[in-house]
Design a protein around this motif. Structure first.
Motif, PDB file in Angstrom:
ATOM      1  N   ALA A  17       0.817  -1.216   0.000  1.00  0.00           N
ATOM      2  CA  ALA A  17       0.000   0.000   0.000  1.00  0.00           C
ATOM      3  C   ALA A  17       0.852   1.268   0.000  1.00  0.00           C
ATOM      4  N   ARG A  18       2.116   1.127   0.319  1.00  0.00           N
ATOM      5  CA  ARG A  18       3.005   2.296   0.355  1.00  0.00           C
ATOM      6  C   ARG A  18       3.414   2.688  -1.053  1.00  0.00           C
ATOM      7  N   PRO A  19       3.681   3.976  -1.272  1.00  0.00           N
ATOM      8  CA  PRO A  19       4.145   4.402  -2.601  1.00  0.00           C
ATOM      9  C   PRO A  19       5.556   3.879  -2.883  1.00  0.00           C
ATOM     10  N   LEU A  20       5.885   3.784  -4.150  1.00  0.00           N
ATOM     11  CA  LEU A  20       7.197   3.272  -4.545  1.00  0.00           C
ATOM     12  C   LEU A  20       8.337   4.136  -4.025  1.00  0.00           C
ATOM     13  N   THR A  21       8.094   5.413  -3.832  1.00  0.00           N
ATOM     14  CA  THR A  21       9.146   6.266  -3.268  1.00  0.00           C
ATOM     15  C   THR A  21       9.470   5.848  -1.836  1.00  0.00           C
ATOM     16  N   THR A  22       8.476   5.377  -1.100  1.00  0.00           N
ATOM     17  CA  THR A  22       8.712   4.853   0.248  1.00  0.00           C
ATOM     18  C   THR A  22       9.508   3.560   0.173  1.00  0.00           C
ATOM     19  N   HIS A  23       9.156   2.694  -0.785  1.00  0.00           N
ATOM     20  CA  HIS A  23       9.904   1.448  -0.971  1.00  0.00           C
ATOM     21  C   HIS A  23      11.369   1.751  -1.280  1.00  0.00           C
ATOM     22  N   TYR A  24      11.577   2.705  -2.166  1.00  0.00           N
ATOM     23  CA  TYR A  24      12.946   3.092  -2.534  1.00  0.00           C
ATOM     24  C   TYR A  24      13.717   3.559  -1.300  1.00  0.00           C
ATOM     25  N   GLY A  25      13.127   4.439  -0.528  1.00  0.00           N
ATOM     26  CA  GLY A  25      13.786   4.934   0.682  1.00  0.00           C
ATOM     27  C   GLY A  25      14.085   3.825   1.668  1.00  0.00           C
ATOM     28  N   ALA A  26      13.165   2.875   1.788  1.00  0.00           N
ATOM     29  CA  ALA A  26      13.375   1.752   2.697  1.00  0.00           C
ATOM     30  C   ALA A  26      14.533   0.875   2.224  1.00  0.00           C
ATOM     31  N   ILE A  27      14.603   0.626   0.930  1.00  0.00           N
ATOM     32  CA  ILE A  27      15.696  -0.187   0.383  1.00  0.00           C
ATOM     33  C   ILE A  27      17.037   0.514   0.598  1.00  0.00           C
ATOM     34  N   VAL A  28      17.080   1.791   0.305  1.00  0.00           N
ATOM     35  CA  VAL A  28      18.324   2.553   0.492  1.00  0.00           C
ATOM     36  C   VAL A  28      18.699   2.583   1.972  1.00  0.00           C
ATOM     37  N   GLY A  29      17.708   2.803   2.832  1.00  0.00           N
ATOM     38  CA  GLY A  29      17.975   2.819   4.269  1.00  0.00           C
ATOM     39  C   GLY A  29      18.504   1.490   4.771  1.00  0.00           C
ATOM     40  N   LEU A  30      17.888   0.402   4.336  1.00  0.00           N
ATOM     41  CA  LEU A  30      18.370  -0.924   4.733  1.00  0.00           C
ATOM     42  C   LEU A  30      19.770  -1.183   4.213  1.00  0.00           C
ATOM     43  N   SER A  31      20.064  -0.713   3.013  1.00  0.00           N
ATOM     44  CA  SER A  31      21.404  -0.950   2.455  1.00  0.00           C
ATOM     45  C   SER A  31      22.475  -0.197   3.230  1.00  0.00           C
ATOM     46  N   THR A  32      22.126   0.921   3.842  1.00  0.00           N
ATOM     47  CA  THR A  32      23.120   1.657   4.631  1.00  0.00           C
ATOM     48  C   THR A  32      23.443   0.958   5.944  1.00  0.00           C
ATOM     49  N   LEU A  33      22.616  -0.007   6.324  1.00  0.00           N
ATOM     50  CA  LEU A  33      22.870  -0.751   7.557  1.00  0.00           C
ATOM     51  C   LEU A  33      23.848  -1.898   7.351  1.00  0.00           C
ATOM     52  N   GLY A  34      24.298  -2.080   6.118  1.00  0.00           N
ATOM     53  CA  GLY A  34      25.366  -3.035   5.860  1.00  0.00           C
ATOM     54  C   GLY A  34      24.943  -4.251   5.060  1.00  0.00           C
ATOM     55  N   PRO A  35      25.947  -4.961   4.563  1.00  0.00           N
ATOM     56  CA  PRO A  35      25.689  -6.116   3.697  1.00  0.00           C
ATOM     57  C   PRO A  35      24.960  -7.257   4.404  1.00  0.00           C
ATOM     58  N   GLN A  36      25.192  -7.437   5.682  1.00  0.00           N
ATOM     59  CA  GLN A  36      24.509  -8.512   6.399  1.00  0.00           C
ATOM     60  C   GLN A  36      23.000  -8.236   6.459  1.00  0.00           C
ATOM     61  N   THR A  37      22.626  -6.999   6.673  1.00  0.00           N
ATOM     62  CA  THR A  37      21.217  -6.625   6.686  1.00  0.00           C
ATOM     63  C   THR A  37      20.588  -6.866   5.323  1.00  0.00           C
ATOM     64  N   VAL A  38      21.288  -6.476   4.275  1.00  0.00           N
ATOM     65  CA  VAL A  38      20.776  -6.688   2.914  1.00  0.00           C
ATOM     66  C   VAL A  38      20.634  -8.175   2.630  1.00  0.00           C
ATOM     67  N   ASN A  39      21.647  -8.960   2.970  1.00  0.00           N
ATOM     68  CA  ASN A  39      21.613 -10.400   2.698  1.00  0.00           C
ATOM     69  C   ASN A  39      20.508 -11.106   3.468  1.00  0.00           C
ATOM     70  N   GLN A  40      20.233 -10.663   4.691  1.00  0.00           N
ATOM     71  CA  GLN A  40      19.238 -11.345   5.516  1.00  0.00           C
ATOM     72  C   GLN A  40      17.815 -10.840   5.307  1.00  0.00           C
ATOM     73  N   LEU A  41      17.648  -9.576   4.941  1.00  0.00           N
ATOM     74  CA  LEU A  41      16.304  -9.011   4.889  1.00  0.00           C
ATOM     75  C   LEU A  41      15.836  -8.591   3.502  1.00  0.00           C
ATOM     76  N   VAL A  42      16.711  -8.011   2.714  1.00  0.00           N
ATOM     77  CA  VAL A  42      16.283  -7.492   1.411  1.00  0.00           C
ATOM     78  C   VAL A  42      16.316  -8.584   0.351  1.00  0.00           C
ATOM     79  N   LEU A  43      17.422  -9.238   0.180  1.00  0.00           N
ATOM     80  CA  LEU A  43      17.562 -10.223  -0.902  1.00  0.00           C
ATOM     81  C   LEU A  43      16.542 -11.357  -0.847  1.00  0.00           C
ATOM     82  N   PRO A  44      16.217 -11.904   0.327  1.00  0.00           N
ATOM     83  CA  PRO A  44      15.197 -12.965   0.341  1.00  0.00           C
ATOM     84  C   PRO A  44      13.812 -12.492  -0.112  1.00  0.00           C
ATOM     85  N   ASN A  45      13.574 -11.189  -0.115  1.00  0.00           N
ATOM     86  CA  ASN A  45      12.268 -10.653  -0.480  1.00  0.00           C
ATOM     87  C   ASN A  45      12.223 -10.038  -1.878  1.00  0.00           C
ATOM     88  N   THR A  46      13.309 -10.110  -2.634  1.00  0.00           N
ATOM     89  CA  THR A  46      13.328  -9.452  -3.944  1.00  0.00           C
ATOM     90  C   THR A  46      12.396 -10.111  -4.955  1.00  0.00           C
TER      91      THR A  46
END
Length: 82
Positions: A17-46
């Motif tokens: 339900a969130r706009p794509l700009t929110t999704h973009y910000g969330a992805i960028v924010g998660l990526s700034t938390l490091g590669p482990q965060t991306v590997n555990q949370l973002v990549l499994p949901n792509t």
């Protein structure tokens, strides 16, 4: 504190339900938390997220999907933060 931020960003990323700009910000924010965060949370949901972008009306109505997918895929075409 980081776990609360991570949880908030992950929910924003996965909320259709969130706009794509929110999704973009969330992805960028998660990526700034490091590669482990991306590997555990973002990549499994792509895969599920890519399906969300393909739903009828989402792509046509919003038109921001290239920027969001660009946050998921680096400039060389590799997955972010591998």
């Amino acid at each position: 504190l980081q776990s609360r931020i991570t949880s908030t960003l992950l929910h924003a990323f996965l909320d259709p339900a969130r706009p794509l700009t929110t999704h973009y910000g969330a992805i960028v924010g998660l990526s700034t938390l490091g590669p482990q965060t991306v590997n555990q949370l973002v990549l499994p949901n792509t895969a599920a997220y890519a399906q969300l972008l393909q739903l009828d009306g989402v792509v046509a109505a919003r038109g921001k999907e290239p920027a969001v997918m660009g946050a998921l895929v680096g400039p060389d075409g590799a997955e972010a933060m591998e």
